[in-house]
Design a protein around this motif. Structure first.
Motif, PDB file in Angstrom:
ATOM      1  N   ALA A  10      11.158   2.736  -2.140  1.00  0.00           N
ATOM      2  CA  ALA A  10      10.376   2.097  -3.194  1.00  0.00           C
ATOM      3  C   ALA A  10       9.179   2.961  -3.577  1.00  0.00           C
ATOM      4  CB  ALA A  10       9.905   0.720  -2.730  1.00  0.00           C
ATOM      5  N   MET A  11       8.568   3.626  -2.573  1.00  0.00           N
ATOM      6  CA  MET A  11       7.443   4.501  -2.894  1.00  0.00           C
ATOM      7  C   MET A  11       7.902   5.598  -3.865  1.00  0.00           C
ATOM      8  SD  MET A  11       5.207   7.000  -0.483  1.00  0.00           S
ATOM      9  CE  MET A  11       6.408   8.296  -0.707  1.00  0.00           C
ATOM     10  N   SER A  12       9.051   6.202  -3.563  1.00  0.00           N
ATOM     11  CA  SER A  12       9.551   7.268  -4.437  1.00  0.00           C
ATOM     12  C   SER A  12       9.921   6.729  -5.815  1.00  0.00           C
ATOM     13  CB  SER A  12      10.770   7.939  -3.814  1.00  0.00           C
ATOM     14  OG  SER A  12      10.387   8.637  -2.670  1.00  0.00           O
ATOM     15  N   THR A  17       0.839  -1.201   0.000  1.00  0.00           N
ATOM     16  CA  THR A  17       0.000   0.000   0.000  1.00  0.00           C
ATOM     17  C   THR A  17       0.872   1.248   0.000  1.00  0.00           C
ATOM     18  OG1 THR A  17      -1.541  -1.263   1.337  1.00  0.00           O
ATOM     19  CG2 THR A  17      -1.956   1.087   1.139  1.00  0.00           C
ATOM     20  N   LEU A  18       1.895   1.249   0.853  1.00  0.00           N
ATOM     21  CA  LEU A  18       2.784   2.408   0.917  1.00  0.00           C
ATOM     22  C   LEU A  18       3.404   2.663  -0.457  1.00  0.00           C
ATOM     23  CD1 LEU A  18       4.219   4.546   2.681  1.00  0.00           C
ATOM     24  CD2 LEU A  18       6.074   2.916   2.948  1.00  0.00           C
ATOM     25  N   VAL A  19       3.919   1.609  -1.059  1.00  0.00           N
ATOM     26  CA  VAL A  19       4.570   1.762  -2.359  1.00  0.00           C
ATOM     27  C   VAL A  19       3.565   2.255  -3.403  1.00  0.00           C
ATOM     28  CG1 VAL A  19       5.792   0.525  -4.190  1.00  0.00           C
ATOM     29  CG2 VAL A  19       6.337   0.066  -1.808  1.00  0.00           C
ATOM     30  N   SER A  20       2.319   1.775  -3.274  1.00  0.00           N
ATOM     31  CA  SER A  20       1.310   2.144  -4.276  1.00  0.00           C
ATOM     32  C   SER A  20       1.008   3.648  -4.255  1.00  0.00           C
ATOM     33  CB  SER A  20       0.021   1.353  -4.053  1.00  0.00           C
ATOM     34  OG  SER A  20      -0.674   1.881  -2.948  1.00  0.00           O
ATOM     35  N   TYR A  21       1.223   4.299  -3.108  1.00  0.00           N
ATOM     36  CA  TYR A  21       0.979   5.747  -3.061  1.00  0.00           C
ATOM     37  C   TYR A  21       1.900   6.502  -4.012  1.00  0.00           C
ATOM     38  CZ  TYR A  21      -1.932   4.924   1.034  1.00  0.00           C
ATOM     39  OH  TYR A  21      -2.916   4.486   1.866  1.00  0.00           O
ATOM     40  N   GLY A  22       3.014   5.872  -4.380  1.00  0.00           N
ATOM     41  CA  GLY A  22       3.895   6.500  -5.363  1.00  0.00           C
ATOM     42  C   GLY A  22       3.217   6.694  -6.712  1.00  0.00           C
ATOM     43  N   ARG A  23       2.153   5.938  -6.965  1.00  0.00           N
ATOM     44  CA  ARG A  23       1.431   6.083  -8.233  1.00  0.00           C
ATOM     45  C   ARG A  23       0.435   7.237  -8.187  1.00  0.00           C
ATOM     46  NH1 ARG A  23       4.282   5.209 -11.688  1.00  0.00           N
ATOM     47  NH2 ARG A  23       2.608   5.190 -13.203  1.00  0.00           N
ATOM     48  N   TYR A  24       0.220   7.814  -7.003  1.00  0.00           N
ATOM     49  CA  TYR A  24      -0.809   8.844  -6.870  1.00  0.00           C
ATOM     50  C   TYR A  24      -0.689   9.983  -7.882  1.00  0.00           C
ATOM     51  CZ  TYR A  24      -3.592  12.615  -4.959  1.00  0.00           C
ATOM     52  OH  TYR A  24      -4.481  13.650  -4.825  1.00  0.00           O
ATOM     53  N   PRO A  25       0.523  10.532  -8.112  1.00  0.00           N
ATOM     54  CA  PRO A  25       0.595  11.655  -9.067  1.00  0.00           C
ATOM     55  C   PRO A  25       0.181  11.263 -10.480  1.00  0.00           C
ATOM     56  CG  PRO A  25       2.709  11.302  -7.974  1.00  0.00           C
ATOM     57  CD  PRO A  25       1.796  10.239  -7.491  1.00  0.00           C
ATOM     58  N   HIS A  26       0.238   9.966 -10.785  1.00  0.00           N
ATOM     59  CA  HIS A  26      -0.094   9.533 -12.141  1.00  0.00           C
ATOM     60  C   HIS A  26      -1.547   9.122 -12.284  1.00  0.00           C
ATOM     61  CE1 HIS A  26       4.211   9.392 -13.188  1.00  0.00           C
ATOM     62  NE2 HIS A  26       4.363   9.037 -11.943  1.00  0.00           N
ATOM     63  N   MET A  27      -2.274   9.070 -11.168  1.00  0.00           N
ATOM     64  CA  MET A  27      -3.651   8.597 -11.220  1.00  0.00           C
ATOM     65  C   MET A  27      -4.579   9.684 -11.734  1.00  0.00           C
ATOM     66  SD  MET A  27      -3.727   6.364  -7.769  1.00  0.00           S
ATOM     67  CE  MET A  27      -5.397   6.630  -7.274  1.00  0.00           C
ATOM     68  N   ARG A  28      -5.610   9.251 -12.480  1.00  0.00           N
ATOM     69  CA  ARG A  28      -6.606  10.212 -12.940  1.00  0.00           C
ATOM     70  C   ARG A  28      -7.611  10.460 -11.831  1.00  0.00           C
ATOM     71  NH1 ARG A  28      -8.148   8.680 -18.173  1.00  0.00           N
ATOM     72  NH2 ARG A  28      -6.450   8.865 -19.685  1.00  0.00           N
ATOM     73  N   PHE A  29      -8.253  11.614 -11.852  1.00  0.00           N
ATOM     74  CA  PHE A  29      -9.205  11.978 -10.806  1.00  0.00           C
ATOM     75  C   PHE A  29     -10.316  10.931 -10.661  1.00  0.00           C
ATOM     76  CE2 PHE A  29     -13.106  14.022  -9.338  1.00  0.00           C
ATOM     77  CZ  PHE A  29     -12.659  14.539  -8.127  1.00  0.00           C
ATOM     78  N   ALA A  46       5.923  -7.785   0.955  1.00  0.00           N
ATOM     79  CA  ALA A  46       4.979  -6.788   0.442  1.00  0.00           C
ATOM     80  C   ALA A  46       3.725  -6.667   1.302  1.00  0.00           C
ATOM     81  CB  ALA A  46       4.595  -7.127  -0.995  1.00  0.00           C
ATOM     82  N   GLU A  47       3.306  -7.767   1.926  1.00  0.00           N
ATOM     83  CA  GLU A  47       2.058  -7.705   2.703  1.00  0.00           C
ATOM     84  C   GLU A  47       2.314  -7.426   4.171  1.00  0.00           C
ATOM     85  OE1 GLU A  47       0.107  -7.810   0.390  1.00  0.00           O
ATOM     86  OE2 GLU A  47       1.050  -9.145  -1.070  1.00  0.00           O
ATOM     87  N   PRO A  75     -10.961   9.651   0.277  1.00  0.00           N
ATOM     88  CA  PRO A  75     -10.090   8.672   0.927  1.00  0.00           C
ATOM     89  C   PRO A  75      -8.641   8.646   0.452  1.00  0.00           C
ATOM     90  CG  PRO A  75     -12.198   7.687   0.517  1.00  0.00           C
ATOM     91  CD  PRO A  75     -12.228   9.044  -0.127  1.00  0.00           C
ATOM     92  N   THR A  76      -8.402   8.593  -0.867  1.00  0.00           N
ATOM     93  CA  THR A  76      -7.017   8.495  -1.320  1.00  0.00           C
ATOM     94  C   THR A  76      -6.215   9.710  -0.879  1.00  0.00           C
ATOM     95  OG1 THR A  76      -7.966   7.482  -3.276  1.00  0.00           O
ATOM     96  CG2 THR A  76      -5.613   7.938  -3.316  1.00  0.00           C
ATOM     97  N   LYS A  77      -6.809  10.881  -1.030  1.00  0.00           N
ATOM     98  CA  LYS A  77      -6.111  12.102  -0.637  1.00  0.00           C
ATOM     99  C   LYS A  77      -5.818  12.097   0.863  1.00  0.00           C
ATOM    100  CE  LYS A  77      -7.353  15.567  -4.055  1.00  0.00           C
ATOM    101  NZ  LYS A  77      -8.058  14.875  -5.120  1.00  0.00           N
ATOM    102  N   MET A  78      -6.799  11.633   1.663  1.00  0.00           N
ATOM    103  CA  MET A  78      -6.571  11.560   3.108  1.00  0.00           C
ATOM    104  C   MET A  78      -5.398  10.630   3.413  1.00  0.00           C
ATOM    105  SD  MET A  78      -8.728  13.474   4.765  1.00  0.00           S
ATOM    106  CE  MET A  78      -8.543  12.943   6.437  1.00  0.00           C
ATOM    107  N   ASN A  79      -5.368   9.477   2.738  1.00  0.00           N
ATOM    108  CA  ASN A  79      -4.273   8.530   2.962  1.00  0.00           C
ATOM    109  C   ASN A  79      -2.929   9.169   2.646  1.00  0.00           C
ATOM    110  OD1 ASN A  79      -5.864   6.424   3.811  1.00  0.00           O
ATOM    111  ND2 ASN A  79      -6.155   5.601   1.754  1.00  0.00           N
ATOM    112  N   ILE A  80      -2.899   9.932   1.569  1.00  0.00           N
ATOM    113  CA  ILE A  80      -1.651  10.596   1.182  1.00  0.00           C
ATOM    114  C   ILE A  80      -1.270  11.644   2.230  1.00  0.00           C
ATOM    115  CG2 ILE A  80      -0.565  12.046  -0.572  1.00  0.00           C
ATOM    116  CD1 ILE A  80      -1.088   9.465  -1.843  1.00  0.00           C
ATOM    117  N   LEU A  81      -2.271  12.377   2.707  1.00  0.00           N
ATOM    118  CA  LEU A  81      -1.995  13.419   3.706  1.00  0.00           C
ATOM    119  C   LEU A  81      -1.387  12.817   4.967  1.00  0.00           C
ATOM    120  CD1 LEU A  81      -2.451  16.505   4.292  1.00  0.00           C
ATOM    121  CD2 LEU A  81      -4.502  15.824   5.511  1.00  0.00           C
TER     122      LEU A  81
END
Lengths: 265, 336
Positions: free
Chosen positions: A150-152, A95-107, A132-133, B214-220
Motif C-alpha cells: 500500500a505504501m508503494s 503512517t507507513l502508507v503515508s510515507y508513500g506520499r513523501y516524493p510528492h510533498m513540497r519541502f 489502519a491504526e 523528522p520526515t527524512k529521518m522517518n523515511i531513512l
C-alpha cells in the motif's frame, strides 16, 4: 522503449551475475521474471534505485536513461518495493502508507488534504481500512506485506517494481497480494515488473514472462509459451507435466522430478 | 479518517512534550534559587530583571550561564544521540559509545596546544574531531547497515586510542592547557557567560537544522532501499546527518568535556515514551536532555557542600537506574 534495461551487466567482484541483458517492459503490462536462486533477478531490479550499480548498460524510462532524471522525479513515477522491510516497531499502518506520499510533498510542508484522500483511498484499495491504526508489528505476514504494498501504491507510480512480493506468505496471502497487484494494473494501468518464485502463480497473474539463466535471458514470452516442459527443464532442471487451465486460459505444471535424480536412477 | 484511539495517542504525546517544555522553564527558576546561598523566587526574579539587586552577581552572573550552558549541552548531546542512532540504525549508538567524545576532545586538545591564545577555536576543533571520528567509525563498521558489534568494538578501540593521545598531551603540554579547565576536567564547574556564548552559535545552528529533519529521518528508518525508492538520497543524507551530529556533540564537548550517558539514555527514554516517530522524538529529546543535565548539574552543585560533584557522575547515578527501570516496565507493556 517505455521502461526496461539496456545492455545491463552486473558483476560482484570477479563473479559475473548478468551479462548484456536487455529487457523491455511494455507500458501497462504485468511482467514477471523467473529463474533459479542467484540468477540475478533481484540484482537486476536493484539497479533501478542504484542499490546495485551495473558495470555496463543502463535503466531506461520513456526513452531516456534513468540517470537523467532527478531522484525525486524518478520516485514520483517509479516505485520499488524491496524483499526485506525495515520498520520501527511502533509505526502504524496509516503512517507507513503515508510515507508513500513523501516524493510528492513540497519541502517543509506536511501532508495536504489531497495526500490524505489518496492515503484513505489506498487503504481501502488494499483492504487495510479496518487496521489502519494498528501497529505494523502486530499484523500477520500477509497483512504486513499488503501494508508495504500500500505504501508503494500510495506513491502513485507509473511503474511498480516488486522483489518477490509473496515470499514467506502462505498460498492464501500470496493470491491476495497478487490480486491487489493485478487490480492495480487493471484499474490504474500501472506497469508491473516483479520477481516471483512460484511459476504457476507467475503464469496466472502475468502478461509476459522472462526466464533468466546463466547470466542472460534464456527465454521470454507469454505465459502460455513459457510454461513448457523444455523451458522448465532448461531453467530449473526439473521434469514437469504441463496441464492446461481452460477457465483462465493459462497453463500450469506439476513437478515430477529433478533432472539430477533421473541421472542417478 | 483517524480513529479515536489514534487521536488520543497523538494528543498524549503532544501533552507530554508540552509538559516537559514547561518543566524546563520551571527547572530554570528552581535551579537559580537553590545552591549554597538560597534565594526565594521573588529574589530570583528581581535578580534577573534588576541590575542592582543584591543577588544579581550570583543568580545572573554565575547560576544562569551555568544552567543555560548545561541545558544547551543536554539538548546537543541528546539530539546528536538521536541522529546517530538513526544513521547507524542502532540504538546503542551515542557520542560516547562510539568514541566521538574522545575523538572530539583529542582535536580539542590539539587546537589548544597549537593555538594557545585562541580558546574560542576550541568548539571548531572539537566539532571537526567529532566529525572525523564519526566518519571513521562509520567507515569501519558499515556494511549494508552498521553492525552493532563492529560499531561498539571500533568505538571502544578508537576511544582508547584517543584517550591515550589525550593523556600524552595532558602530560607534556600541561602549561599550554591552563585556560580551558572545564574542557579538561569535564563537567560544568565554573562555567560562565563566555562559555555559553562560545558554543551558542554552533549549537543553535545544529538545533535549528534538526527542525527540518523528522520526515527524512522517518523515511531513512525504512531502510536504504525503500528510502531511495521514495526519493531520499540516503548517501548524501547520511553524510549531512553525521555532520550535524558532529556539530552538536562537538559544541557540547567543547564546554563540558567527557559527559557520557545523556546521548544514549535521553533518546531511549524519549522513544519509550513518545514512540519512534522523529516528529515527536526530537522535541521530546530536546526537553528531556535539557531537564536531565540541568537537574543533575544542580544536584551536583548542592549535594556535597562546600564541594561540587561533577555532573557526569550524577548523570550516571540517576540516569542509569532510571533507564533500566523504564526499559523493564515499558518493554513489558509493549510486549503485551
Amino acid at each position: 522503449m517505455y521502461f526496461g534495461f539496456e545492455d545491463v551487466s552486473i558483476r560482484y567482484g570477479r563473479n559475473t551475475v548478468l551479462e548484456h541483458v536487455t529487457m523491455d517492459i511494455p507500458r501497462g503490462k504485468v511482467v514477471t521474471i523467473i529463474g533459479k536462486n542467484g540468477c540475478g533477478k533481484s540484482s537486476l531490479l536493484k539497479t533501478v534505485y542504484r542499490a546495485v550499480k551495473p558495470c555496463s548498460g543502463q535503466v531506461v524510462f520513456e526513452g531516456k536513461p534513468l540517470c537523467e532524471y532527478g531522484p525525486r522525479q524518478i520516485s514520483r513515477r517509479i516505485a520499488y518495493l524491496p524483499q526485506v522491510h525495515f520498520s520501527p516497531p511502533d509505526i502504524n499502518v496509516r503512517t507507513l502508507v503515508s510515507y508513500g506520499r513523501y516524493p510528492h510533498m513540497r519541502f517543509g510542508k506536511g501532508l495536504s488534504e489531497q495526500d490524505r484522500q489518496i492515503i484513505d483511498s489506498t487503504l481501502e484499495f488494499t483492504g487495510l481500512s479496518d487496521m489502519a491504526e494498528r501497529s505494523v508489528s502486530t499484523l500477520s505476514g500477509g497483512e504486513r506485506q499488503r501494508a508495504w504494498l500500500a505504501m508503494s501504491i500510495c506513491q502513485q507510480p507509473e511503474v511498480l517494481i516488486l522483489d518477490e512480493p509473496t515470499t514467506y506468505l502462505d498460498i492464501s496471502y500470496q493470491v491476495e497480494v497478487l490480486e491487489v497487484i493485478r487490480r492495480l494494473n487493471k484499474r490504474r494501468g500501472t506497469t508491473i515488473l516483479m520477481v516471483l518464485h512460484d511459476i504457476n502463480l507467475a503464469a496466472r497473474f502475468s502478461d509476459f514472462m522472462y526466464a533468466l539463466k546463466g547470466g542472460g535471458i534464456h527465454a521470454c514470452g507469454e505465459p502460455s509459451q513459457m510454461v513448457s516442459a523444455q523451458i522448465l527443464s532448461d531453467v530449473f532442471e526439473i521434469n514437469a507435466r504441463i496441464l492446461d487451465d481452460a477457465d483462465n486460459g493459462c497453463p500450469f505444471f506439476i513437478p515430477l522430478n529433478h533432472l539430477k535424480s533421473e541421472d542417478t536412477k | 479518517m483517524k480513529s479515536e484511539v489514534c487521536r488520543r495517542k497523538e494528543a498524549w504525546r503532544v501533552i507530554f512534550i508540552l509538559t516537559m517544555g514547561l518543566l524546563c522553564v520551571f527547572s530554570i527558576f528552581v535551579c537559580l534559587s537553590i545552591g549554597t546561598i538560597k534565594y526565594s523566587l521573588g529574589e530570583v526574579v528581581s535578580a534577573l530583571t534588576d541590575k542592582d539587586s543584591p543577588a544579581r552577581i550570583i543568580v545572573w552572573g554565575m547560576r544562569l550561564p551555568r544552567i543555560l550552558t548545561a541545558g544547551l549541552v543536554g539538548i546537543c548531546l541528546s539530539l546528536a544521540g538521536c541522529i546517530l542512532q538513526g544513521v547507524m540504525r542502532n540504538n546503542l549508538a551515542s557520542p560516547s559509545t562510539i568514541g566521538v567524545t574522545s575523538g572530539a576532545s583529542f582535536i580539542g586538545y590539539i587546537t589548544l596546544v597549537a593555538f594557545p591564545g585562541l580558546s574560542y577555536l576550541l568548539p571548531v576543533g572539537s566539532i571537526l574531531g567529532a566529525f572525523g571520528t564519526t566518519m571513521l567509525i562509520y567507515a569501519l563498521a558499515y556494511q549494508k547497515g552498521v553492525s552493532p558489534v563492529k560499531m561498539l568494538l571500533s568505538g571502544l578501540a578508537v576511544s582508547a586510542m584517543f584517550g591515550a593521545f589525550n593523556d600524552i598531551i595532558k602530560t607534556f603540554f600541561a602549561d599550554r592547557l591552563g585556560n580551558a579547565s572545564h574542557f579538561l576536567v569535564g563537567g560544568l564547574n565554573n562555567v560562565m557567560w563566555n562559555e555559553f556564548w562560545m558554543i551558542l552559535p554552533y549549537a543553535s545552528v545544529g538545533i535549528l537544522i534538526c527542525a527540518f529533519l523528522p520526515t527524512k529521518m522517518n523515511i531513512l528508518m525504512l531502510g536504504d532501499e525503500t528510502a531511495n525508492s521514495l526519493g531520499l538520497r540516503t548517501e548524501v543524507f547520511r553524510f549531512i546527518l553525521i555532520a550535524i551530529s558532529s556539530l552538536l556533540s562537538g559544541s557540547a564537548i567543547a564546554v563540558a568535556g567527557l559527559i557520557s550517558f545523556v546521548g544514549l539514555i535521553v533518546p531511549h527514554i524519549s522513544r519509550l515514551i513518545v514512540g519512534s516517530d522523529y516528529k515527536y522524538l526530537f522535541p521530546a529529546s530536546v526537553f528531556l536532555g535539557f531537564l536531565l543535565v540541568v537537574v543533575c548539574d544542580t544536584i551536583g552543585r548542592i549535594i556535597l557542600p562546600p564541594g561540587e560533584v561533577s555532573v557526569s557522575i550524577i548523570l550516571s547515578f540517576i540516569g542509569a537506574p532510571f533507564f533500566l527501570m523504564l526499559l523493564r516496565t515499558r518493554g513489558q507493556k509493549q510486549r503485551d
